[in-house]
Design a protein around this motif. Structure first.
Motif, PDB file in Angstrom:
ATOM      1  N   ARG A  71       0.852  -1.180   0.000  1.00  0.00           N
ATOM      2  CA  ARG A  71       0.000   0.000   0.000  1.00  0.00           C
ATOM      3  C   ARG A  71       0.894   1.238   0.000  1.00  0.00           C
ATOM      4  NH1 ARG A  71      -2.103  -2.705   4.254  1.00  0.00           N
ATOM      5  NH2 ARG A  71      -1.712  -1.048   5.774  1.00  0.00           N
ATOM      6  N   PHE A  72       0.600   2.159  -0.886  1.00  0.00           N
ATOM      7  CA  PHE A  72       1.358   3.408  -0.919  1.00  0.00           C
ATOM      8  C   PHE A  72       1.165   4.126   0.408  1.00  0.00           C
ATOM      9  CE2 PHE A  72       1.580   8.015  -1.996  1.00  0.00           C
ATOM     10  CZ  PHE A  72       2.918   8.043  -2.352  1.00  0.00           C
ATOM     11  N   GLY A  73       2.277   4.572   1.002  1.00  0.00           N
ATOM     12  CA  GLY A  73       2.208   5.270   2.272  1.00  0.00           C
ATOM     13  C   GLY A  73       2.552   4.412   3.463  1.00  0.00           C
ATOM     14  N   VAL A  74       2.695   3.096   3.251  1.00  0.00           N
ATOM     15  CA  VAL A  74       3.021   2.186   4.348  1.00  0.00           C
ATOM     16  C   VAL A  74       4.288   1.417   3.988  1.00  0.00           C
ATOM     17  CG1 VAL A  74       2.216   0.281   5.797  1.00  0.00           C
ATOM     18  CG2 VAL A  74       0.576   1.949   4.903  1.00  0.00           C
ATOM     19  N   PRO A  75       5.311   1.438   4.818  1.00  0.00           N
ATOM     20  CA  PRO A  75       6.517   0.666   4.510  1.00  0.00           C
ATOM     21  C   PRO A  75       6.198  -0.830   4.428  1.00  0.00           C
ATOM     22  CG  PRO A  75       6.922   2.200   6.321  1.00  0.00           C
ATOM     23  CD  PRO A  75       5.439   2.181   6.082  1.00  0.00           C
ATOM     24  N   LEU A  76       6.902  -1.524   3.562  1.00  0.00           N
ATOM     25  CA  LEU A  76       6.756  -2.977   3.441  1.00  0.00           C
ATOM     26  C   LEU A  76       8.157  -3.551   3.218  1.00  0.00           C
ATOM     27  CD1 LEU A  76       4.954  -5.470   3.287  1.00  0.00           C
ATOM     28  CD2 LEU A  76       4.687  -5.044   0.838  1.00  0.00           C
ATOM     29  N   TYR A  77       8.610  -4.355   4.176  1.00  0.00           N
ATOM     30  CA  TYR A  77       9.970  -4.878   4.142  1.00  0.00           C
ATOM     31  C   TYR A  77       9.980  -6.335   3.702  1.00  0.00           C
ATOM     32  CZ  TYR A  77      11.378  -0.675   6.635  1.00  0.00           C
ATOM     33  OH  TYR A  77      11.625   0.629   6.980  1.00  0.00           O
ATOM     34  N   VAL A  78      10.848  -6.632   2.734  1.00  0.00           N
ATOM     35  CA  VAL A  78      11.079  -8.016   2.322  1.00  0.00           C
ATOM     36  C   VAL A  78      12.565  -8.307   2.493  1.00  0.00           C
ATOM     37  CG1 VAL A  78       9.176  -8.122   0.687  1.00  0.00           C
ATOM     38  CG2 VAL A  78      11.408  -7.381  -0.110  1.00  0.00           C
ATOM     39  N   GLU A  79      12.864  -9.553   2.790  1.00  0.00           N
ATOM     40  CA  GLU A  79      14.253  -9.943   2.998  1.00  0.00           C
ATOM     41  C   GLU A  79      14.549 -11.168   2.138  1.00  0.00           C
ATOM     42  OE1 GLU A  79      17.294  -9.645   6.752  1.00  0.00           O
ATOM     43  OE2 GLU A  79      15.185 -10.069   7.128  1.00  0.00           O
ATOM     44  N   ILE A  80      15.656 -11.117   1.441  1.00  0.00           N
ATOM     45  CA  ILE A  80      16.058 -12.198   0.552  1.00  0.00           C
ATOM     46  C   ILE A  80      17.263 -12.897   1.158  1.00  0.00           C
ATOM     47  CG2 ILE A  80      16.919 -12.793  -1.746  1.00  0.00           C
ATOM     48  CD1 ILE A  80      15.427 -10.295  -2.760  1.00  0.00           C
ATOM     49  N   GLY A  81      17.126 -14.195   1.379  1.00  0.00           N
ATOM     50  CA  GLY A  81      18.237 -14.993   1.873  1.00  0.00           C
ATOM     51  C   GLY A  81      18.758 -15.903   0.769  1.00  0.00           C
ATOM     52  N   LEU A  82      20.062 -15.923   0.589  1.00  0.00           N
ATOM     53  CA  LEU A  82      20.684 -16.797  -0.408  1.00  0.00           C
ATOM     54  C   LEU A  82      21.379 -17.950   0.310  1.00  0.00           C
ATOM     55  CD1 LEU A  82      22.194 -14.257  -2.955  1.00  0.00           C
ATOM     56  CD2 LEU A  82      20.235 -15.757  -3.291  1.00  0.00           C
ATOM     57  N   PHE A  83      21.168 -19.169  -0.207  1.00  0.00           N
ATOM     58  CA  PHE A  83      21.694 -20.371   0.427  1.00  0.00           C
ATOM     59  C   PHE A  83      22.324 -21.270  -0.625  1.00  0.00           C
ATOM     60  CE2 PHE A  83      18.174 -18.670   2.795  1.00  0.00           C
ATOM     61  CZ  PHE A  83      18.627 -18.670   4.102  1.00  0.00           C
ATOM     62  N   ASP A  84      23.345 -21.992  -0.195  1.00  0.00           N
ATOM     63  CA  ASP A  84      24.046 -22.936  -1.067  1.00  0.00           C
ATOM     64  C   ASP A  84      23.424 -24.317  -0.853  1.00  0.00           C
ATOM     65  OD1 ASP A  84      25.772 -24.437  -2.558  1.00  0.00           O
ATOM     66  OD2 ASP A  84      27.564 -23.985  -1.382  1.00  0.00           O
ATOM     67  N   PHE A  85      22.692 -24.781  -1.859  1.00  0.00           N
ATOM     68  CA  PHE A  85      21.980 -26.057  -1.762  1.00  0.00           C
ATOM     69  C   PHE A  85      22.969 -27.222  -1.713  1.00  0.00           C
ATOM     70  CE2 PHE A  85      19.876 -29.684  -3.899  1.00  0.00           C
ATOM     71  CZ  PHE A  85      18.827 -29.869  -3.010  1.00  0.00           C
ATOM     72  N   GLN A  86      22.761 -28.122  -0.768  1.00  0.00           N
ATOM     73  CA  GLN A  86      23.630 -29.281  -0.611  1.00  0.00           C
ATOM     74  C   GLN A  86      23.044 -30.443  -1.424  1.00  0.00           C
ATOM     75  OE1 GLN A  86      26.645 -28.705   1.321  1.00  0.00           O
ATOM     76  NE2 GLN A  86      25.682 -26.759   0.746  1.00  0.00           N
ATOM     77  N   SER A  87      23.557 -30.606  -2.633  1.00  0.00           N
ATOM     78  CA  SER A  87      22.979 -31.557  -3.582  1.00  0.00           C
ATOM     79  C   SER A  87      23.074 -32.994  -3.101  1.00  0.00           C
ATOM     80  CB  SER A  87      23.662 -31.414  -4.945  1.00  0.00           C
ATOM     81  OG  SER A  87      25.063 -31.608  -4.819  1.00  0.00           O
ATOM     82  N   LYS A  88      24.029 -33.296  -2.219  1.00  0.00           N
ATOM     83  CA  LYS A  88      24.193 -34.670  -1.755  1.00  0.00           C
ATOM     84  C   LYS A  88      22.950 -35.180  -1.030  1.00  0.00           C
ATOM     85  CE  LYS A  88      26.471 -33.118   2.499  1.00  0.00           C
ATOM     86  NZ  LYS A  88      27.726 -33.123   3.286  1.00  0.00           N
ATOM     87  N   LEU A  89      22.124 -34.263  -0.534  1.00  0.00           N
ATOM     88  CA  LEU A  89      20.916 -34.668   0.186  1.00  0.00           C
ATOM     89  C   LEU A  89      19.907 -35.351  -0.739  1.00  0.00           C
ATOM     90  CD1 LEU A  89      20.399 -31.459   2.356  1.00  0.00           C
ATOM     91  CD2 LEU A  89      21.406 -33.632   3.074  1.00  0.00           C
ATOM     92  N   THR A  90      20.019 -35.108  -2.046  1.00  0.00           N
ATOM     93  CA  THR A  90      19.050 -35.670  -2.997  1.00  0.00           C
ATOM     94  C   THR A  90      19.452 -37.056  -3.477  1.00  0.00           C
ATOM     95  OG1 THR A  90      20.142 -34.760  -4.962  1.00  0.00           O
ATOM     96  CG2 THR A  90      18.576 -33.331  -3.810  1.00  0.00           C
ATOM     97  N   GLY A  91      20.715 -37.429  -3.307  1.00  0.00           N
ATOM     98  CA  GLY A  91      21.189 -38.702  -3.850  1.00  0.00           C
ATOM     99  C   GLY A  91      21.457 -38.649  -5.329  1.00  0.00           C
ATOM    100  N   LYS A  92      21.409 -37.449  -5.931  1.00  0.00           N
ATOM    101  CA  LYS A  92      21.666 -37.295  -7.358  1.00  0.00           C
ATOM    102  C   LYS A  92      22.924 -36.456  -7.571  1.00  0.00           C
ATOM    103  CE  LYS A  92      16.761 -37.353  -8.743  1.00  0.00           C
ATOM    104  NZ  LYS A  92      15.689 -36.612  -9.468  1.00  0.00           N
ATOM    105  N   THR A  93      23.487 -36.558  -8.752  1.00  0.00           N
ATOM    106  CA  THR A  93      24.651 -35.750  -9.086  1.00  0.00           C
ATOM    107  C   THR A  93      24.206 -34.354  -9.509  1.00  0.00           C
ATOM    108  OG1 THR A  93      24.643 -36.365 -11.429  1.00  0.00           O
ATOM    109  CG2 THR A  93      25.845 -37.813  -9.898  1.00  0.00           C
TER     110      THR A  93
END
Length: 606
Positions: A71-93
């Motif tokens: 809404r115009f006139g009201v602050p709105l905060y979003v936060e972006i987190g970046l993470f390194d996915f651990q592919s070994k958890l899937t059992g795939k290469t």
């Protein structure tokens, strides 16, 4: 109360730090987005996450995140987190995972947004390595050139966020499609290309076009006649409600290490895409303008959960409505622009401030009066300072040059009452702090607080200023709209003259918001909100509120500014002035803000 608006966030990162050990490849970054409402310290709510992009330290994500509640006139905060996915958890290469579509690589992260799992970031049990976080205020992003903002993250590199208004409010269902290609040009000397395609939608700008990635297909290894997996996208994501929007398909040869090579591209409108059939192939054109294969659309159906009944039939209720239904591929959308269309098109919002220095404020040296400064507690602001900071901080985000005129009225100089005089040494001051300094500096001048309370001259001056700003903007192919903030401790005494001045000012790109300061009886100010379009001429451009009615800055600014979006659109639309093409700033030209404190990362999930 202002109307909530739905937005789309697209995310890119650049030059991230590799968190993998030597000879173990590159990080596999994905982003999780949380919203914290009107305060950056509120408890976060996860609203979505992107796909994983493997072996890539500068990912562009195909997954757009939907954000409700702006809404115009009201602050709105979003936060972006970046993470390194651990592919070994899937059992795939990683090789197999990177061959999957972007939709599949959204789901591969499993329950990363489950609240019980996310608390593990504090105690070190979260499965994926933290690359960093970045907090953004939505208004600042929308006010930035091209609606793009950037911020460094704690471990290195930067995250970029682009925001676009969602024009269809999620009502148009999904498009389901499948593509295949024939006789793809082989880009390899040894072996056979492994093609995949990426789907982009175009964002127009005055100097050309920018492309937002919205889907990445699976990889067909060693196949020059690929048939890609069926896919589905929300219509919001596909074309954002504009069937005339240009869609681009870029076919790549997938390479290990994330450095794919472009084979060729096809462009068409969203409407053309959904109307195409398999027997109408498109030529894929390479960088040198040569034919490098053909693209066939074997299926493209729009499915909606809200079908429109034929004329004359009753509209089904929610209970008896079928779950999905294929709807006609020809879709029309409303043509009246919205506030965010103007902001995205380069319309600047200018702020002008007028401050009451009449004797109705009382003795400024006496504690408890509106202009009293607190020498023993310099951080304890008076209500004038609070109102300037609250409203100015919101509007400054949408002003391109951060320069604002500050005027005073009701003071006597050399025994002459001045109903509009410059505050500060400059015609325009810089930033919200400049407004505060100009206001405080008036009391270092030889003024005598006087009578009456008269707005007419500052309204007339603001109208001239607004017209000048608009003329200057038009010379650059843009638009400008001005908001006059009047802060007063007294009632207007010349009501008929004030109404006439407001009526004249309604023909300029101006809105007037008036905040009553102190404990006066402001009942005589009610005429400011009594505009009747049936009997009164001109636009309704005025809003009056009492500062003491609001217990927080956010509540005040929402009340003060909630009518501005409609007033701005009414002015320009009635003048036949439509929004400019959406500006898009190239990422390479954006300097990221400094990274947030490390503590924000530790508290990312609350």
């Amino acid at each position: 109360m202002g109307q909530n608006r739905r937005l789309q966030l697209s995310i890119t990162a650049k030059k991230l730090t590799n968190l993998h050990y030597a000879l173990m490849g590159k990080s596999n970054p994905f982003a999780i987005v949380t919203v914290r409402g009107d305060n950056p310290d509120n408890h976060p709510t996860v609203i979505g996450h992107t796909e994983v992009v493997y072996n890539n330290l500068s990912p562009t994500y195909a997954t757009n995140i939907i954000l409700d509640g702006y809404r115009f006139g009201v602050p709105l905060y979003v936060e972006i987190g970046l993470f390194d996915f651990q592919s070994k958890l899937t059992g795939k290469t990683v090789r197999d995972l990177s061959a999957q579509s972007s939709v599949t690589n959204v789901s591969v992260t499993g329950n990363v947004t489950d609240s019980d799992v996310l608390t593990g970031i504090k105690d070190g049990t979260f499965d994926h390595k933290v690359m960093g976080t970045a907090l953004f205020e939505v208004g600042e992003v929308l006010g930035a050139r091209g609606n793009v903002a950037a911020k460094d993250i704690q471990t290195g590199g930067a995250v970029y966020v682009h925001i676009e208004r969602s024009t269809v409010e999620g009502d148009l269902g999904q498009i389901k499609f499948q593509l295949r290609a024939q006789n793809i040009h082989n880009k390899r000397t040894l072996g056979t290309s492994s093609p995949y395609f990426e789907l982009y939608r175009r964002v127009e700008r005055p100097t050309g076009a920018s492309w937002t990635s919205i889907y990445r297909s699976n990889v067909c290894r060693g196949d020059l006649n690929p048939v890609w997996e069926p896919a589905s996208l929300d219509m919001e994501t596909f074309c954002n409600g504009d069937m005339g929007r240009i869609i681009k398909f870029v076919v790549y040869d997938h390479r290990k290490g994330g450095k794919s090579k472009m084979i060729g591209a096809v462009e068409m409108s969203a409407q053309h895409f959904v109307e195409s059939t398999a027997d109408q192939p498109f030529e894929i054109i390479g960088k040198e303008g040569k034919f490098v294969g053909s693209l066939e659309i074997t299926r493209a159906d729009i499915l909606s959960s809200k079908p429109v009944p034929p004329k004359g039939e009753r509209r089904p209720s929610q209970m008896d409505r079928p779950p999905t239904e294929i709807i006609p591929k020809q879709i029309s959308f409303g043509k009246r622009p919205e506030f965010l269309d103007y902001i995205s098109g380069g319309c600047s919002i200018s702020l002008a401030v007028a401050i009451d220095f009449t004797a109705s404020n009382g003795n400024p040296g006496q504690e408890g009066t509106p202009h009293y400064f607190h020498p023993e507690a310099p951080n304890a602001w008076n209500d004038y300072e609070k109102a300037i900071f609250a409203v100015g901080s919101i509007l400054a985000k949408y002003d391109s040059d951060q320069k604002f005129p500050v005027w005073g009225f009701g003071a006597k100089y050399d025994n002459v009452v001045r109903h509009c005089f410059q505050c500060g040494d400059e015609v325009e001051v810089e930033g919200v702090n400049g407004i505060l300094e100009a206001y405080r500096g008036v009391f270092q001048t030889p003024l005598t607080m006087s009578y009456p309370t008269d707005f007419t001259e500052v309204i007339r001056t603001a109208g001239l200023y607004a017209s000048h700003e608009q003329k200057t903007a038009e010379e650059e192919g843009k638009l400008s709209y001005t908001i006059l903030l009047i802060l007063t401790a007294g009632n207007v005494e010349n009501v008929p003259e004030t109404k006439l001045e407001l009526n004249d000012a309604s023909g300029t790109p101006l809105s007037v918001v008036i905040v009553g300061i102190g404990d006066a009886d402001f009942t005589r100010m009610e005429f400011l909100d009594d505009h009747d379009p049936a009997t009164d001429t001109g636009r309704d451009i005025t809003k009056f509120v009492e500062f003491s009615d609001y217990k927080s800055y956010n509540a005040l600014t929402e009340a003060v500014l909630d009518e501005i979006p409609d007033q701005l659109v009414d002015y320009f639309f009635e003048k036949g002035l439509l929004p400019g093409k959406a500006e898009v700033e190239e990422i390479e030209n954006i300097k990221p803000q400094a990274a947030d404190d490390d503590e924000r990362t530790l508290t990312y999930f609350g």
